[in-house]
Design an enzyme around this catalytic site. Sequence first.
Site, PDB file in Angstrom:
ATOM      1  N   HIS A  60      -9.646  11.874  13.927  1.00  0.00           N
ATOM      2  CA  HIS A  60      -8.234  12.259  14.039  1.00  0.00           C
ATOM      3  C   HIS A  60      -7.869  13.057  12.785  1.00  0.00           C
ATOM      4  O   HIS A  60      -8.450  12.839  11.723  1.00  0.00           O
ATOM      5  CB  HIS A  60      -7.414  10.970  14.126  1.00  0.00           C
ATOM      6  CG  HIS A  60      -5.969  11.154  14.429  1.00  0.00           C
ATOM      7  ND1 HIS A  60      -5.047  11.493  13.470  1.00  0.00           N
ATOM      8  CD2 HIS A  60      -5.275  11.014  15.580  1.00  0.00           C
ATOM      9  CE1 HIS A  60      -3.848  11.558  14.022  1.00  0.00           C
ATOM     10  NE2 HIS A  60      -3.952  11.269  15.300  1.00  0.00           N
TER      11      HIS A  60
ATOM     12  N   ASP B 203     -11.142   4.193  10.091  1.00  0.00           N
ATOM     13  CA  ASP B 203      -9.838   4.474  10.676  1.00  0.00           C
ATOM     14  C   ASP B 203      -9.722   3.552  11.894  1.00  0.00           C
ATOM     15  O   ASP B 203     -10.321   3.807  12.943  1.00  0.00           O
ATOM     16  CB  ASP B 203      -9.778   5.954  11.075  1.00  0.00           C
ATOM     17  CG  ASP B 203      -8.542   6.276  11.907  1.00  0.00           C
ATOM     18  OD1 ASP B 203      -7.804   5.342  12.281  1.00  0.00           O
ATOM     19  OD2 ASP B 203      -8.337   7.470  12.187  1.00  0.00           O
TER      20      ASP B 203
ATOM     21  N   GLN C  35      -7.221   2.991  16.493  1.00  0.00           N
ATOM     22  CA  GLN C  35      -7.471   2.659  17.900  1.00  0.00           C
ATOM     23  C   GLN C  35      -8.265   1.371  18.060  1.00  0.00           C
ATOM     24  O   GLN C  35      -8.196   0.742  19.119  1.00  0.00           O
ATOM     25  CB  GLN C  35      -8.220   3.813  18.606  1.00  0.00           C
ATOM     26  CG  GLN C  35      -7.457   5.119  18.657  1.00  0.00           C
ATOM     27  CD  GLN C  35      -6.158   5.030  19.461  1.00  0.00           C
ATOM     28  OE1 GLN C  35      -5.966   4.148  20.301  1.00  0.00           O
ATOM     29  NE2 GLN C  35      -5.246   5.952  19.196  1.00  0.00           N
TER      30      GLN C  35
ATOM     31  N   LYS D 243       0.788   0.903  17.327  1.00  0.00           N
ATOM     32  CA  LYS D 243      -0.195   0.973  18.416  1.00  0.00           C
ATOM     33  C   LYS D 243      -0.657  -0.418  18.844  1.00  0.00           C
ATOM     34  O   LYS D 243      -1.509  -0.573  19.702  1.00  0.00           O
ATOM     35  CB  LYS D 243      -1.405   1.807  17.981  1.00  0.00           C
ATOM     36  CG  LYS D 243      -1.063   3.274  17.745  1.00  0.00           C
ATOM     37  CD  LYS D 243      -2.311   4.045  17.408  1.00  0.00           C
ATOM     38  CE  LYS D 243      -2.024   5.361  16.736  1.00  0.00           C
ATOM     39  NZ  LYS D 243      -1.635   6.428  17.646  1.00  0.00           N
TER      40      LYS D 243
ATOM     41  N   CYS E 197      -4.454  15.438  18.261  1.00  0.00           N
ATOM     42  CA  CYS E 197      -4.670  15.425  16.802  1.00  0.00           C
ATOM     43  C   CYS E 197      -6.145  15.277  16.460  1.00  0.00           C
ATOM     44  O   CYS E 197      -6.499  14.621  15.468  1.00  0.00           O
ATOM     45  CB  CYS E 197      -3.854  14.324  16.128  1.00  0.00           C
ATOM     46  SG  CYS E 197      -2.099  14.571  16.277  1.00  0.00           S
TER      47      CYS E 197
HETATM   48  N1  PMP Z   1      -6.350   7.787  13.727  1.00  0.00           N
HETATM   49  C1  PMP Z   1      -6.483   7.659  15.054  1.00  0.00           C
HETATM   50  C2  PMP Z   1      -7.851   7.435  15.635  1.00  0.00           C
HETATM   51  C3  PMP Z   1      -5.356   7.726  15.874  1.00  0.00           C
HETATM   52  O1  PMP Z   1      -5.491   7.610  17.189  1.00  0.00           O
HETATM   53  C4  PMP Z   1      -4.091   7.931  15.289  1.00  0.00           C
HETATM   54  C5  PMP Z   1      -2.839   8.030  16.130  1.00  0.00           C
HETATM   55  N2  PMP Z   1      -2.958   8.848  17.251  1.00  0.00           N
HETATM   56  C6  PMP Z   1      -4.017   8.041  13.900  1.00  0.00           C
HETATM   57  C7  PMP Z   1      -5.160   7.964  13.152  1.00  0.00           C
HETATM   58  C8  PMP Z   1      -2.718   8.266  13.191  1.00  0.00           C
HETATM   59  O2  PMP Z   1      -1.856   7.196  13.382  1.00  0.00           O
HETATM   60  P1  PMP Z   1      -0.390   7.281  12.784  1.00  0.00           P
HETATM   61  O3  PMP Z   1       0.234   8.495  13.371  1.00  0.00           O
HETATM   62  O4  PMP Z   1       0.261   6.014  13.249  1.00  0.00           O
HETATM   63  O5  PMP Z   1      -0.521   7.369  11.319  1.00  0.00           O
END
Ligand code: PMP
Length: 466
Positions: A172, A252, A255, A278, A422
Amino acid sequence: MSYFPRAGFCTLYVPRMLRSQKEGECACEFEQFSQVDPKRQCVVYCCGGTMLDVNKIRADFPILSRTVHGKPLAYLDNAATSQKPESVIRAMDDYYRRYNANVHRGVHALAEEATAAYEDARRKVSRFLHAASPREVVFVRNTTEAINLVALSWGRANVSAGDVVVLTMMEHHSNLVPWQLLAQATGARLEFIGLDPAGRLLLEDLDRLLIEFGGRIRLVGVSGMSNVLGTVNPVAEIAARAHQAGALCLVDGAQSVPHLPVDVPALGCDFLAFSGHKMLGPTGIGVLWARQELLNTMPPFMGGGEMIKSVHLRESEWADIPHKFEAGTPNVAHGIGLGAAVDYLTGLGMENVHAHEQALVAYALERLAQVPNLHIYGPPAGERGGIVTFNVMRDGELLIHPHDLASILDMEGIAIRAGHHCAQPLTEYYGVPATARASFYLYNTEEEVDRLVEALHKAQRVFGLE
Ligand code: PMP
């Protein structure tokens, strides 16, 4: 002995193992009640040990009873954010109605109650992760902030010109851009672990990089689960290989933490970042977990109130961890909300949450495979979480743009996500401008998957493809 129809999923599912099994045998811990489905090798019928009562769960989520464009809402955008149960909404409401106060410094009753509830939430998160201490749980805004904290605090102190940070092709932007900024500021270089066509990491790339750059690799950063492909990455294996080369490992967990049982000592990573929103909690609260010894060596990330022990005109002394990294008035209400979300998930059992999603994604993959012109990205069921990303295409050409697809599904009350999610380098790798993504959570049902399938047929009829 009674079986639930399509009731559970073997938590130890490995296709190779099941293939070698006979009907009536199962590798899961409920073996005495389990049976391999002769038609669909991956699905087992279990005794209820991994069951969720989804109807009861759905009743806890007020939003799930609403309609969208006159149709019942089918919320399949959980990888973007999850819905919130009544208990989480109530916990935050209760704070504002009964004991709203700033935390840590007040001596009056409200301040003490607020501090106790906020710090209790930290303890809940710590237990949820099997962390050694709540001091290892740093509250931040979200995954993005947690990773930026590591890149700015640990990174600026430990990474210099010529050093290497290894990431993967499926990251991401939150686990990519902070490292790009660090590399630009320090002269470090970024290297990447590639993917096989099914969207699994090529661990041989990591081995090659470890040989090529040896002791110059400072950190390996990897997502626990891809937000596009759903691939569940072998984090413990990656952390072990990183450590052998003297590098740290950041996961990270945006998910993975909401969907898989997490045990940080077993994962063996050094940093774990995730977001409350999430995992049934509110927005604006997230977590950076790291070992105490490591956090103690790291300089503050931001300066201000709350993060100090004493302040003088020209110098200051930092508060102990985790407060050293929590400058300013924290997000008290949402921290308490996250604590309530952790209670909810713990009450259900993360094994059960995982098992439910595994069964659902296996069902979804089977049903979606019957939809014409559908290209599905990512690995087979059993190697992925509850995420299915797809495109309507033929011979490599998009037949329906994912945004059009998402709009048509919206008219059916079905919420999915379209775009690059993203993870733009990943969509570039697959040679498409965007993809459509359905992502499940503990309240989703097979009936919602059936509605998704029906709506995809309808979309193709609208475009004259069926
Ligand atoms: N890493 C991953 C794998 C994600 O799916 C996401 C959210 N789509 C993020 C980071 C970023 O999360 P946040 O916008 O809550 O900081």
